[in-house]
Every structure is written in structure tokens, then in C-alpha cells.
Design an enzyme around this catalytic site. Structure first.
Site, PDB file in Angstrom:
ATOM      1  CE  LYS A  43      -3.601  14.620  12.147  1.00  0.00           C
ATOM      2  NZ  LYS A  43      -4.087  13.638  11.163  1.00  0.00           N
ATOM      3  NE  ARG A  74      -7.350   8.178   6.569  1.00  0.00           N
ATOM      4  CZ  ARG A  74      -6.407   8.675   7.368  1.00  0.00           C
ATOM      5  NH1 ARG A  74      -6.187   8.128   8.559  1.00  0.00           N
ATOM      6  NH2 ARG A  74      -5.674   9.689   6.989  1.00  0.00           N
ATOM      7  CE1 TYR A 115     -10.939   2.169  43.277  1.00  0.00           C
ATOM      8  CE2 TYR A 115      -9.498   3.227  41.671  1.00  0.00           C
ATOM      9  CZ  TYR A 115     -10.529   3.303  42.599  1.00  0.00           C
ATOM     10  OH  TYR A 115     -11.136   4.508  42.849  1.00  0.00           O
ATOM     11  CG  MET A 132     -10.105   9.617  36.694  1.00  0.00           C
ATOM     12  SD  MET A 132     -11.807  10.120  37.029  1.00  0.00           S
ATOM     13  CE  MET A 132     -12.699   8.811  36.206  1.00  0.00           C
TER      14      MET A 132
END
Length: 831
Positions: A497, A598, A726, A775
Site C-alpha cells: 500500500k 479502529r 525564505y 518546495m
């Protein structure tokens, strides 16, 4: 190429076997097989049913018999021998020992120089370089890749035939008492001890013991070649007494060395090495700068001098040494292609290995081979390419593109779609329409002189320079480690997964399918659909089935986890819409709530659940399972044991309600190690597969399978008082070099690691991240580090584990790995 044929009587005597045969006169063997998946032609092939902690070759005998194989070496006779009336069985005590006996016997048939190589590092490089240096005038057989184990060595020696004039075989050991078996198989006439290092230290009492064990390879050689500057090796040689009956040829800085190294000097194109031999001064140039390559080259120099080569020949050939590609890489290509890059190395044996890897890939139906001339084979050209054509056809390759004058001359040998070109750049890249290659797997297999890296660059999908490397060998090694911890017959479900924890979906699923994993598990249906479209046929459990996806799951034969009556109702509605046949019910997996609170059915819901399931013949309960909340926490073992008790009681109620076998499973990676007695019918293997330890005891036993690296895009000199990034969150307190690295939070590098909290690594040196992570990039302090633009930057690897990065970020390795963006290029390699 003529290989000796062995008859039944010979094999019985050589193997020390009891022959169980309908007709011994019909036995004729010229090839051997140990892996049922790599069968090419069953005629005259002998299968050794090897037994290990993780696998038993006997279980594949019926399958092989069905494919036409008739000759088997076994340690136990099959229960259903009556169903194999034409099979011939050689019954032995130990099938691995029998394989080694046969190879040792085969070795005795050839009176040629055999160079046996061992040591901690450099074995494969030295072997490959000796092949490059000696093959222009000698017909040489050498071990394929790193075939240096108890199994690999006999397979290598078995390849020797009457055409060969020299054999070069490497031998590796990981624990005491292994080398004697390899010595009898190789029976080297010339020994080469490369060096001693830390590999497998944990299995030896001391370095001295490890050296002594490796020296067992050389107890009957005529001459031993080694580096006398290695004091630890020299000391054990003296203490062992081996020097009293074995001649030596040593090299080093000492005046007593046969080849005395008088100096090394870096030059523009590599390294100049000076030496003195038999009172004459010589020098060689090699196109490498690193210390390991210098040592490896001197080993080769010593071998060539000992063998009587002219120094001018040696110098000329040393100058043309080429790098040895130690791994085979899998990458995303243009037009939805997958590229397997195994260039730099082209010979018949390695071609067969690469084609096997190609056939493991199921994501595309079409398979194309781009192959250069096979150089320095020492074989007749017609015979060589006849065998290549036969191999390519047997491996079900759809198209071949040949590059080079020799393979072009032999184009009529190939009976599949084909095209041929004299050169790489001037002909193939200029004339071939690369756009016509789409939706297929392409294997690049070329000798270095053909510069297939040009083809690789053109075919490779253009992504930015941050790369996640996945070592498929490490992944398989980890799989086998966990297999060794569970009872025999227990199934394994591999969790793929979240894009296989960031490592890639179908690429990982393919390798797991090849290595006989039993089940896969994905989070959502679309992940399972992607695997099905890529050719994965294994059963797949979907852990989070969404309402809209049940129809899709039925269509693609995905098996949903059912954790509530609402989910069950949605499945029933989908079954009615799909109008599935009575003989093809939908397989489901029942999730039980045992304490994690859960997902899952509670104990008081089980009776109603059983009634509803039994009323619907179109639903088939495949398994019942639950999830451990704290299997990696020893202080919570009481809670874990209570979870297991509740699961066992509730699960048994469901299992007993059905006439067919319903699997039970609760253990995850940590549970497999800490609670193997509760393996039930199946275990679920997750992050441990990728070499990430869930418990401390696994830290040195798992092999990290991933490495994340980027590059320095630019280096700037920042003045004292200037800011970086930044928000001016970093103000320089001094003049300093700053590297801008091509990875940011959009690639998966968490912003919380900025401002000095974490470091990246350049040329082995630690470089703190400064300022805010952006980023697409981040900045690092290069003070005191020799670095250039374009240098690799390591975010995590074996030496700098992802667990350390997760600890600094205040998270877990799962999050770090699963956050790695899909825009980061994945490169899969197989050594």
C-alpha cells in the site's frame, strides 16, 4: 561450445546416490538447474532440489516434470512418484553437497590454469578486470556477476568446457567452515587474496580467524598472489605455515616484494602507478583515481607479470580498463516503457541472467532486447550468435535490435522481429524511430565500447535529479529473513500500500510475485487495479474498500476487507449489479476489532455476521484477521497478548462456521519477530520488507533497501550577515559556502527538518540544512567540505538510516518513505 554429457552410472557414482529409475540407460545430462523459474530446455537437464531454511526445491518437482524435465537430485523421494513414471531420481543425503560434488568432478576434467579469488572487497572487480586484460589472447570462463557462494561457485565451475584456456572464479564466505567446500570445487592453481575488511565480522571470532578461513581456498595452489603491505594477511600467512609449501608472488612497498610499488601519482586521465620488477622500473596508467581501483589494478598487474605478460602489453591494456557495472537498473522510460539498463557488460552468461530479470517484469506484454556485439568471447562467431538467437527465442523476447558489425553479420540467425545497425550514434540513434518504442520493457545489454549510455539517456523518462534507489536484492534478502522466522507452511502477505511505502507499486509487486509471495495488500482499489494492469496475478486484498469501488474490485478480482455491516451491504449490492456466476464467489477478508478501536467487527457482532455470510453463496470468506496496536513495545506485551487471545477466540468462531479453510492472520513485521508462535496461517509483512527495523534486535539483521539522493545544483559564497532562504530564518555568522540541493518538501523532505535540525551528506561529510526547506530545494552548509556542483547528496542510505531522519523529525519511517513524491525518479537495481 561442447559440454560433456554424463550418463546415469557416472552420476550415481559421482553424487554417491541411490538411483531410482525406470531405465538408467536413458539418462543423459549436460546441464543443471537449481531454480524452477529459470528452466529453458528440459532435455538433458538435471534439477537439484536444494533445501534451505526458507525454501525447499522438492515442492517444484511436479511442476518441472509437467514441463518435460525427467532428471532430479533429491534428498527425499516425492510422495506422488506414481504420477511421474518417466522420472529418474538420484537420492542423496544432501542435495547441495551433491551439487558441489558434481562441480568438483567436472573441474577435474580440465587441465587449465584456474585463478581463485577471495577477500572482503574487490573480488568481482578484479575478476572482471582480469577478464578484460587477459581475454584478447586467451579463451576465458569467469564467474557470472557475483556468483561466489556455496551455490554460485559450483554453477560457475560447471560452465567450464573444452574451449576454455583459463578459468577465473571468485569465492566468498560469510561464516567459518564454508571455504573448504569451495576449494574442492574450484581447485585453483593460482590464488589471489584481494584484502580483508569488515564484511561478515559478526560471524567470526576475530579478523585473524576470518583471514584463516579465507586462506583455506589456497592450501593447494601452486602460487598465491597477495598484497604484502596488508600486515594482518601477512601475519596469518606466516603463522598458518602455508608459505612453507605454496609459492607466492607478492606486491607492496617493501623492497622484498616481487613487484615493488615505488609510487602513485594522480594525472589528468587517472592515476600513474610506478613499480619495480626484476630490477627494472615500470609504470602503468589506469583511468581511475580512487584507492580501491588502484589496489585492484595492482592485483591485476601482479597476475599478468606472474603469467609472463610483456610489460608493454600490460601498459596498453591497463590504459583501457573500463568500469564494472555492479548492478542492473530498472527505470521508467519514455512512452510508458520500462528500461532495464545492463550496459557496460556483455557476455553470454550475463545476457542469460539479464533476460531472466527481464522476464520477471510483467507490467508490459512486449519485450525488446537491444544487444551489442558480444566481445572477447573466444568463440566462433557463427556458433556464438546461434546460441544467442536460441536463448533469445527461448526467453520469449518479442523483438531484437542488434548493434555492431558482428551481430549484424549474424542477423539471419534470429527468427523474431529484428533490426540491425553498425554503430550506436551514427546509425541506431540517427535512423531508428525511438517513438515507435511504447508500452514495452526494453533491456539494454551492450559492451562499453558501444556507449549504450547514449541510448539510455534518450529512452529514460526526463525527471529531475532527485532519485530514490531501491535495491531489489536487499528486498529479497529481507523477505527471506522474515521467512526464516515463521513456521514452515505459513503464508506471507506483503503490504504494498501507499506506493509500496514510497518504493513503487508494480515494480515491487513483480519481484515479490517472482519470489513466491502468497498475497499482496493495498490500501485502495485503484492501487490494486494498477497492479492487475501491470500483469500481477497474485491475490490482492484491498484494506480500505470505498463504496464506489466494489464494482471495480469484482471486475479485477480484488478481495475487499470487510470490517462492518455497512461495508458488507455495499458488497452485496455490488454483487447483485455485477451478476457474477455462482461458481465464482467474491473472496473477502473479515477484519475483527480486538483492542485497537479502529476498524473491525466486535465480538458481539460475530454471530449475526456468520449468519449473514452463510446465507450468501456468492461471498467466500478467505481470511479473518486483526491488527496489533503495539507489537513493537515490550512494555505493552500484556495488551498485545490480550489482543491475540481475543482474536484467537473470535476468529475460531468464524473459522469453525465454514466447511472450507479460512486463513487467520494478525502478526505484522514486529509481531513476526516478537511473537512467531502466533503466526497462525499467514503473517503480514510491511516496512520490514524494506529493511526498516521495527524492533531493536533487527537493526543489524535487515538490509536497508532504499537510498534517497539528490545533487548540488549550485554553490554560492554567502557573506557574513547575509540571509539564506525564505523568512530570513538563517543569518550567516561568517563567510561560508552554501550548496543549493534539488530536493524540497514537494519531493517529501519534511519542512520540520530545516534550520539546522537535520543534515545531508556529501562525499561522506555531514552538511547541516540551513534556513527553511523550500518546495523544490533546500540549502546546506558546505563549510569544510570539498564539493562541486553536480555532486551527489545523500538524504538517507545504509550508513545514514531513514530511522535517524524520522527521529529528528519526530515521526516514524513510514511517514518519511510514504511522503516521497512520485515526481522523484525511482531506480530499481539488481546486483
Amino acid at each position: 561450445m561442447v559440454h560433456r554429457i554424463y550418463n546415469g552410472k557416472e552420476l550415481t557414482e559421482i553424487l554417491g546416490a541411490r538411483l531410482v529409475s525406470p531405465d538408467a540407460n536413458r539418462i543423459a545430462v549436460k546441464d543443471i538447474l537449481i531454480d524452477s523459474r529459470r528452466l529453458i530446455t528440459p532435455e538433458q537437464c538435471l534439477f537439484f532440489a536444494l533445501v534451505s531454511k526458507r525454501n525447499d526445491g522438492h515442492q517444484y518437482i511436479p511442476e518441472l516434470y509437467g514441463k518435460g524435465m525427467r532428471f532430479f537430485v533429491v534428498s527425499t523421494l516425492p510422495e506422488k512418484m506414481g504420477e511421474m513414471p518417466k522420472a529418474h531420481f538420484f537420492l542423496v543425503d544432501n542435495t547441495l553437497a551433491a551439487l558441489q560434488k558434481l562441480a568438483a568432478w567436472h573441474r577435474k576434467l580440465f587441465d587449465i590454469p584456474v585463478i581463485g579469488i577471495t577477500g572482503s572487497n574487490g573480488k568481482t572487480i578484479v575478476k572482471e578486470w582480469l577478464f578484460q586484460l587477459l581475454s584478447p589472447d586467451r579463451k576465458i570462463i569467469r564467474s557470472p556477476k557475483s556468483y561466489n557462494s556455496q551455490i554460485g561457485v559450483p554453477l560457475s565451475v560447471w560452465q567450464i568446457n573444452d574451449d576454455h584456456e583459463i578459468a577465473i572464479i571468485e569465492a566468498g564466505i560469510s561464516e567459518p567452515d564454508e571455504m573448504e567446500n569451495l576449494r574442492m570445487v574450484i581447485n585453483p592453481t593460482i590464488g589471489l587474496f584481494t584484502n580483508i575488511g569488515q564484511a561478515h565480522d559478526e560471524n567470526f571470532i576475530s579478523t585473524a580467524q576470518k583471514i584463516g578461513e579465507k586462506l583455506k581456498l589456497f592450501t593447494k595452489v601452486e602460487t598465491l598472489i597477495y598484497n604484502a603491505d596488508r600486515g594482518d594477511i601477512q601475519e596469518i600467512l606466516i603463522r598458518s605455515g602455508i608459505l612453507e609449501y605454496v609459492q607466492t608472488f607478492c606486491w607492496g612497498k617493501d623492497e622484498s616484494s616481487d613487484l615493488r610499488i615505488t609510487g602513485t601519482e594522480p594525472v589528468k586521465q587517472g592515476t600513474l602507478i610506478r613499480g619495480r620488477y626484476k630490477d627494472d622500473d615500470y609504470e602503468i596508467n589506469i583511468p581511475f583515481h580512487d584507492k580501491a581501483s588502484i589496489e585492484n589494478a595492482i592485483h591485476c598487474w601482479a597476475v599478468m607479470l606472474f603469467m609472463g605478460y610483456n610489460q608493454k602489453v600490460i601498459s596498453d591494456r591497463m590504459l583501457n580498463l573500463s568500469p564494472v557495472a555492479m548492478r542492473l537498473e530498472l527505470k521508467e522510460g519514455i512512452n510508458n516503457c520500462t528500461i532495464i539498463n545492463d550496459s557496460y557488460n556483455s557476455d553470454f552468461n550475463s545476457l542469460s541472467i539479464a533476460l531472466d530479470f527481464l522476464n520477471q517484469q510483467t507490467q508490459h506484454k512486449q519485450k525488446t532486447l537491444i544487444l551489442s556485439d558480444i566481445l572477447q568471447s573466444g568463440r566462433n562467431e557463427d556458433d556464438l550468435y546461434k546460441d544467442v538467437a536460441r536463448l533469445v527465442e527461448q526467453k520469449n523476447i518479442d523483438q531484437i535490435i542488434g548493434i555492431g558489425p558482428a551481430i549484424s553479420r549474424q542477423k539471419n540467425q534470429f527468427n523474431i522481429p529484428k533490426s540491425f545497425y553498425q554503430t550506436t550514434a551514427a546509425d541506431f540513434l540517427s535512423l531508428f524511430p525511438l517513438g515507435s518504442l511504447s508500452n514495452q520493457t526494453i533491456l539494454l545489454k551492450g559492451a562499453r565500447i558501444f556507449e549504450f549510455e547514449q541510448i539510455s539517456r534518450r529512452l529514460q523518462q526526463k525527471l529531475h535529479e532527485t532519485v530514490l534507489e531501491i535495491n531489489l536484492d536487499a528486498l529479497v534478502e529481507n523477505l527471506n529473513y522474515f521467512r526464516s522466522k515463521i513456521p514452515s507452511g505459513t503464508k506471507i502477505m506483503a503490504m504494498v500500500k501507499a506506493f509500496s511505502y514510497g518504493s513503487g507499486g508494480f515494480e515491487i509487486a513483480n519481484i515479490l510475485q517472482f519470489h513466491h509471495i502468497d498475497y499482496l495488500a493495498v490500501a485502495y482499489a485503484d492501487e490494486g487495479v494498477e497492479l492487475r494492469k501491470s500483469g500481477v496475478t497474485l491475490p490482492i486484498m484491498v484494506m480500505n474498500p470505498e463504496e464506489y469501488a466494489f464494482d471495480t474490485m469484482i471486475k479485477y478480482q480484488l478481495e475487499p476487507e470487510i470490517f462492518s455491516f455497512r461495508a458488507l451491504d455495499m458488497l452485496v449490492k455490488s454483487i447483485l449489479r455485477s451478476a457474477i456466476p455462482q461458481n465464482k464467489p467474491v473472496k473477502i477478508h473479515i477484519k475483527l476489532e480486538t483492542g485497537m478501536n479502529r476498524l473491525g467487527f466486535t465480538e458481539n457482532e460475530i454471530e449475526e455476521l456468520i449468519l449473514r455470510l452463510k446465507k450468501n453463496p456468492l461471498i467466500y470468506v478467505q481470511s479473518v484477521f486483526s491488527h496489533l496496536a503495539a507489537s513493537d513495545k515490550p512494555d505493552l506485551d500484556d495488551f498485545t497478548n490480550e489482543q491475540i487471545r481475543r482474536f484467537s477466540d473470535s476468529g475460531k468462531r468464524i473459522v469453525d462456521a465454514f466447511n472450507h479453510k479460512v486463513l487467520m492472520h494478525i502478526l505484522n513485521s514486529a509481531g513476526i519477530i516478537r511473537f512467531p508462535e502466533y503466526s497462525f496461517d499467514m503473517v503480514r509483512l510491511g516496512i520490514g520488507l524494506y529493511g526498516i527495523p521495527s524492533v531493536e534486535s533487527d537493526r543489524d539483521k535487515l538490509n536497508p533497501a532504499t537510498r534517497l539522493r539528490s545533487v548540488i545544483a549550485q554553490i554560492k559564497e554567502v557573506k557574513k550577515g547575509e540571509s539564506v532562504g525564505y523568512n530570513r530564518s538563517f543569518i550567516s555568522e561568517k563567510d561560508m559556502p552554501v550548496g543549493i540541493v534539488s530536493i524540497g518538501y514537494a519531493d517529501g523532505l519534511l519542512r520540520s527538518l530545516g534550520n539546522g535540525k537535520a543534515s545531508l551528506y556529501i562525499n561522506g561529510k555531514e552538511a547541516p540544512i540551513i534556513g527553511d526547506i523550500c518546495m523544490d530545494m533546500c540549502m546546506i552548509d558546505l563549510s569544510g567540505i570539498e564539493a562541486r556542483e553536480g555532486d551527489d547528496v545523500i538524504i538517507f542510505d545504509r550508513e545514514h538510516p531513514v530511522t535517524d531522519l524520522a527521529r529528528i523529525a519526530g515521526t516514524i519511517p513510514y511517514e518519511i518513505l510514504s511522503r516521497i513524491s512520485r515526481r522523484v525518479k525511482r531506480v530499481y537495481f539488481h546486483e
